[in-house]
Write an enzyme that holds these catalytic residues in place. Structure first.
Site, PDB file in Angstrom:
ATOM      1  N   ARG A  58       0.828  -1.196   0.000  1.00  0.00           N
ATOM      2  CA  ARG A  58       0.000   0.000   0.000  1.00  0.00           C
ATOM      3  C   ARG A  58       0.868   1.253   0.000  1.00  0.00           C
ATOM      4  O   ARG A  58       1.956   1.264   0.550  1.00  0.00           O
ATOM      5  CB  ARG A  58      -0.973  -0.020   1.183  1.00  0.00           C
ATOM      6  CG  ARG A  58      -0.419  -0.579   2.473  1.00  0.00           C
ATOM      7  CD  ARG A  58      -1.511  -0.981   3.447  1.00  0.00           C
ATOM      8  NE  ARG A  58      -2.474   0.078   3.661  1.00  0.00           N
ATOM      9  CZ  ARG A  58      -3.729  -0.124   4.072  1.00  0.00           C
ATOM     10  NH1 ARG A  58      -4.137  -1.354   4.333  1.00  0.00           N
ATOM     11  NH2 ARG A  58      -4.544   0.866   4.238  1.00  0.00           N
ATOM     12  N   ALA A  78     -13.125   0.614  10.819  1.00  0.00           N
ATOM     13  CA  ALA A  78     -13.194   1.826  11.631  1.00  0.00           C
ATOM     14  C   ALA A  78     -14.653   2.196  11.919  1.00  0.00           C
ATOM     15  O   ALA A  78     -14.986   2.643  13.014  1.00  0.00           O
ATOM     16  CB  ALA A  78     -12.486   2.971  10.915  1.00  0.00           C
TER      17      ALA A  78
HETATM   18  C1  LIG Z   1      -0.622   3.556  13.280  1.00  0.00           C
HETATM   19  C2  LIG Z   1      -1.875   2.960  12.653  1.00  0.00           C
HETATM   20  C3  LIG Z   1      -2.052   3.083  11.279  1.00  0.00           C
HETATM   21  C4  LIG Z   1      -3.198   2.554  10.680  1.00  0.00           C
HETATM   22  N1  LIG Z   1      -3.373   2.728   9.338  1.00  0.00           N
HETATM   23  C5  LIG Z   1      -4.511   2.293   8.756  1.00  0.00           C
HETATM   24  C6  LIG Z   1      -4.753   2.520   7.381  1.00  0.00           C
HETATM   25  O1  LIG Z   1      -3.950   3.118   6.673  1.00  0.00           O
HETATM   26  N2  LIG Z   1      -5.903   2.069   6.838  1.00  0.00           N
HETATM   27  C7  LIG Z   1      -6.830   1.412   7.593  1.00  0.00           C
HETATM   28  O2  LIG Z   1      -7.871   1.033   7.060  1.00  0.00           O
HETATM   29  N3  LIG Z   1      -6.634   1.182   8.898  1.00  0.00           N
HETATM   30  C8  LIG Z   1      -5.502   1.600   9.498  1.00  0.00           C
HETATM   31  N4  LIG Z   1      -5.305   1.368  10.834  1.00  0.00           N
HETATM   32  C9  LIG Z   1      -6.302   0.595  11.585  1.00  0.00           C
HETATM   33  C10 LIG Z   1      -7.532   1.392  11.834  1.00  0.00           C
HETATM   34  O3  LIG Z   1      -7.212   2.636  12.410  1.00  0.00           O
HETATM   35  C11 LIG Z   1      -8.402   0.563  12.748  1.00  0.00           C
HETATM   36  O4  LIG Z   1      -8.661  -0.662  12.098  1.00  0.00           O
HETATM   37  C12 LIG Z   1      -9.757   1.168  13.013  1.00  0.00           C
HETATM   38  O5  LIG Z   1      -9.738   2.551  12.957  1.00  0.00           O
HETATM   39  C13 LIG Z   1     -10.276   0.720  14.381  1.00  0.00           C
HETATM   40  O6  LIG Z   1      -9.583   1.463  15.333  1.00  0.00           O
HETATM   41  P1  LIG Z   1      -9.295   1.077  16.815  1.00  0.00           P
HETATM   42  O7  LIG Z   1      -9.358   2.368  17.553  1.00  0.00           O
HETATM   43  O8  LIG Z   1     -10.089  -0.057  17.274  1.00  0.00           O
HETATM   44  O9  LIG Z   1      -7.764   0.554  16.797  1.00  0.00           O
HETATM   45  P2  LIG Z   1      -6.416   1.325  16.437  1.00  0.00           P
HETATM   46  O10 LIG Z   1      -6.620   2.344  15.398  1.00  0.00           O
HETATM   47  O11 LIG Z   1      -5.398   0.284  16.184  1.00  0.00           O
HETATM   48  O12 LIG Z   1      -6.049   2.125  17.788  1.00  0.00           O
HETATM   49  C14 LIG Z   1      -5.558   1.476  18.948  1.00  0.00           C
HETATM   50  C15 LIG Z   1      -4.801   2.491  19.779  1.00  0.00           C
HETATM   51  O13 LIG Z   1      -4.451   1.913  21.027  1.00  0.00           O
HETATM   52  C16 LIG Z   1      -3.148   2.278  21.389  1.00  0.00           C
HETATM   53  N5  LIG Z   1      -2.612   1.240  22.276  1.00  0.00           N
HETATM   54  C17 LIG Z   1      -2.385  -0.071  21.966  1.00  0.00           C
HETATM   55  N6  LIG Z   1      -1.892  -0.742  23.023  1.00  0.00           N
HETATM   56  C18 LIG Z   1      -1.790   0.160  24.033  1.00  0.00           C
HETATM   57  C19 LIG Z   1      -1.325   0.065  25.383  1.00  0.00           C
HETATM   58  N7  LIG Z   1      -0.876  -1.100  25.906  1.00  0.00           N
HETATM   59  N8  LIG Z   1      -1.363   1.180  26.143  1.00  0.00           N
HETATM   60  C20 LIG Z   1      -1.820   2.360  25.639  1.00  0.00           C
HETATM   61  N9  LIG Z   1      -2.259   2.497  24.367  1.00  0.00           N
HETATM   62  C21 LIG Z   1      -2.238   1.412  23.570  1.00  0.00           C
HETATM   63  C22 LIG Z   1      -2.438   2.342  20.047  1.00  0.00           C
HETATM   64  O14 LIG Z   1      -1.270   3.171  20.106  1.00  0.00           O
HETATM   65  C23 LIG Z   1      -3.506   2.932  19.131  1.00  0.00           C
HETATM   66  O15 LIG Z   1      -3.458   4.324  19.054  1.00  0.00           O
HETATM   67  C24 LIG Z   1      -4.165   1.874  11.475  1.00  0.00           C
HETATM   68  C25 LIG Z   1      -3.967   1.751  12.849  1.00  0.00           C
HETATM   69  C26 LIG Z   1      -2.834   2.287  13.457  1.00  0.00           C
HETATM   70  C27 LIG Z   1      -2.665   2.173  14.959  1.00  0.00           C
END
Ligand SMILES: Cc1cc2nc3c(=O)[nH]c(=O)nc-3n(C[C@H](O)[C@H](O)[C@H](O)COP(=O)(O)OP(=O)(O)OC[C@H]3O[C@@H](n4cnc5c(N)ncnc54)[C@H](O)[C@@H]3O)c2cc1C
Ligand SMILES: *[C@@H]1O[C@H](CO)[C@@H](O)[C@H](O)[C@H]1NC(C)=O
Length: 448
Positions: free
Chosen positions: A221, A353
């Protein structure tokens, strides 16, 4: 029932005058429920916003030290657009969706061109007519994330503590808590582990460590500016008259290419077979040579587009997967998973997301309905309301991928619409807030 009052009181309607001047955001009575959310991804941020809207006290803990604009293309369906539309900048008529819109792809004119891998144009799939109540947002994950993050921090002034890695989750009869890597302990009525695919909260909730499995695919990507694209007469046209979206589909491979922000940014993803490695990382460096190998025998335009990618912008992301977890809520009923920690999605569903956001809306409503003394019932009701829907949406990631990768081209020629990107109404037509308000009373009662 609280749910009915809200429905009849019209608060769920984004155009209600009380919300236009921003006051409805603060008109819900305070519940006194303290909620700690771990993770400031879209899941955690949305849960924080919705819990704030429903009158709870929220704090966010996040391991990254500062916000970085990471990732590339991310999709939010109409079912996310309805949620974004309800988020007002306090004291103004401005909505967060007004800030997201300029960052996102505009395909009303162009639609989606679907090609067979040899280059034959099979069909042009028109974009559905825009629905102002349920806008769709596809754009750069980092840019959209920054917009929502700043809304939480600067507009809603929800406390976010950065640089806090959570090393342990625990529960007592009266509290749920987290342990930070500094040794500091924080307790609350409820802890939400919105900590992504590598969730630590999952260990407490499941009682064991759940290992990811390979999905059998990886995705190359990239996201980059159109500089080299417009220098080449063959690729210039993708950047000249607004945004574009093209797909090439072959056996076990699909390549999607779009231009965004009036053609100024370019983004592509190439999903292909890969069993080699299981790594849950977003930032593996990729090699253009490896991408070209996948394109042998393909429309030469694909290689031409990819060749404009600065190699340092190329990521090779191994797609891992997890079977649906048996549960999202701990034994004690004060800790739960939300978003990717509970249910990772394949990108072909384009709903990861968005489903994390629906979780946040739902849990906030369940907690308001149950109240401070019965938070366990709220968390169990949240799982009950969300579980089957999430599982069904997750499956569309596999079904869309397989529909493309195993396409029978003779059949497709007879019915080109059979290869369209599915846009199912049961997914996109869903209003998580309206739905939760309708079912929350019964769901909470069941577990009280
Ligand atoms: C850096 C990154 C880049 C991404 N890029 C894409 C993309 O380009 N396209 C796409 O479709 N999806 C991407 N995703 C995934 C997408 O954001 C998620 O699938 C979706 O938005 C669901 O989000 P979520 O909040 O459940 O998880 P996430 O977006 O993964 O967020 C989880 C958060 O928890 C934090 N975290 C984890 N463990 C700990 C801990 N032990 N203590 C404190 N904090 C912690 C992480 O730093 C992160 O910020 C990405 C995720 C990340 C983290
Ligand atoms: C979009 O880009 C074209 C050039 O490719 C330019 O002529 C046009 O004015 C731009 N439109 C907007 C709204 O910026």
């Amino acid at each position: 029932m609280a749910g009915e009052a809200t429905l009849n009181g019209n608060n769920i309607n984004g155009d209600h005058p009380a919300q236009v001047n921003g006051t409805a955001e603060h008109s819900k009575p305070k519940t006194g429920i303290k909620i700690v959310i771990v993770g400031a991804g879209f899941g955690g941020l949305c849960a924080a916003i919705e819990c704030h809207r429903q009158g709870h006290n929220v704090e966010l803990y996040e391991s990254f030290k500062e916000l970085k604009v990471l990732g590339d293309i991310i999709s939010f369906g109409a079912n996310a657009g309805r949620i974004f539309r309800r988020w007002f900048i306090p004291g103004t008529a401005e909505r967060i969706s007004d800030r997201l819109d300029p960052l996102c792809i505009k395909l009303q004119k162009y639609g989606f061109n679907i090609h067979k891998y040899d280059g034959e144009l099979v069909m042009n799939q028109k974009s559905p007519p825009p629905d102002p109540e349920a806008p769709v947002f596809n754009g750069h994950r980092g840019e959209l994330h920054k917009t929502v993050y700043n809304y939480v921090k600067d507009d809603l002034k929800i406390p976010i503590r950065l640089g806090c890695r959570i090393t342990k989750y625990f529960e007592t009869e009266s509290d749920a808590g987290i342990l930070l890597d500094t040794g500091e302990k924080v307790t609350a009525d409820v802890v939400i582990g919105a900590d992504g695919v590598r969730s630590k909260a999952r260990e407490l909730v499941l009682g064991y460590e759940d290992k990811p499995k390979s999905s059998g695919y990886a995705v190359f990507r990239a996201w980059f500016t159109n500089v080299d694209m417009i220098k080449d007469p063959e690729t210039k046209r993708f950047c000249e008259n607004g945004d574009t979206f093209n797909g090439w589909i072959g056996p076990d491979v699909h390549f999607l290419f779009s231009t965004i922000k009036n053609g100024s940014d370019c983004c592509w993803v190439l999903t292909h077979k890969d069993d080699a490695d299981i790594e849950e990382s977003w930032s593996f460096p990729g090699k253009l040579e490896d991408v070209y190998k996948v394109f042998e025998g393909w429309d030469p335009l694909c290689k031409r587009i990819v060749s404009k990618t600065p190699e340092d912008k190329l990521v090779d992301w191994k797609l891992v997967y997890r079977d649906p977890l048996p549960r999202w809520v701990s034994d004690g009923g004060r800790t739960c998973l939300l978003g990717d920690s509970a249910h990772p999605f394949l990108p072909t569903s384009a709903q990861g997301a968005t489903q994390a956001m629906e979780d946040g809306v739902t849990i906030a409503i369940c907690l308001r309905e149950a109240g401070k003394d019965t938070v366990a019932a709220a968390l169990r009701a949240f799982q009950e309301i969300r579980y089957d829907r999430v599982k069904d949406v997750q499956k569309t990631g596999e079904s869309t991928r397989d529909m493309w990768h195993k396409a029978d081209w003779d059949a497709v020629k007879k019915d080109p619409t059979s290869i369209q990107m599915p846009r199912e109404d049961w997914i996109h037509g869903h209003d998580a807030e309206v739905h939760a308000e309708q079912v929350v009373g019964d769901a909470v009662k069941k577990f009280s």
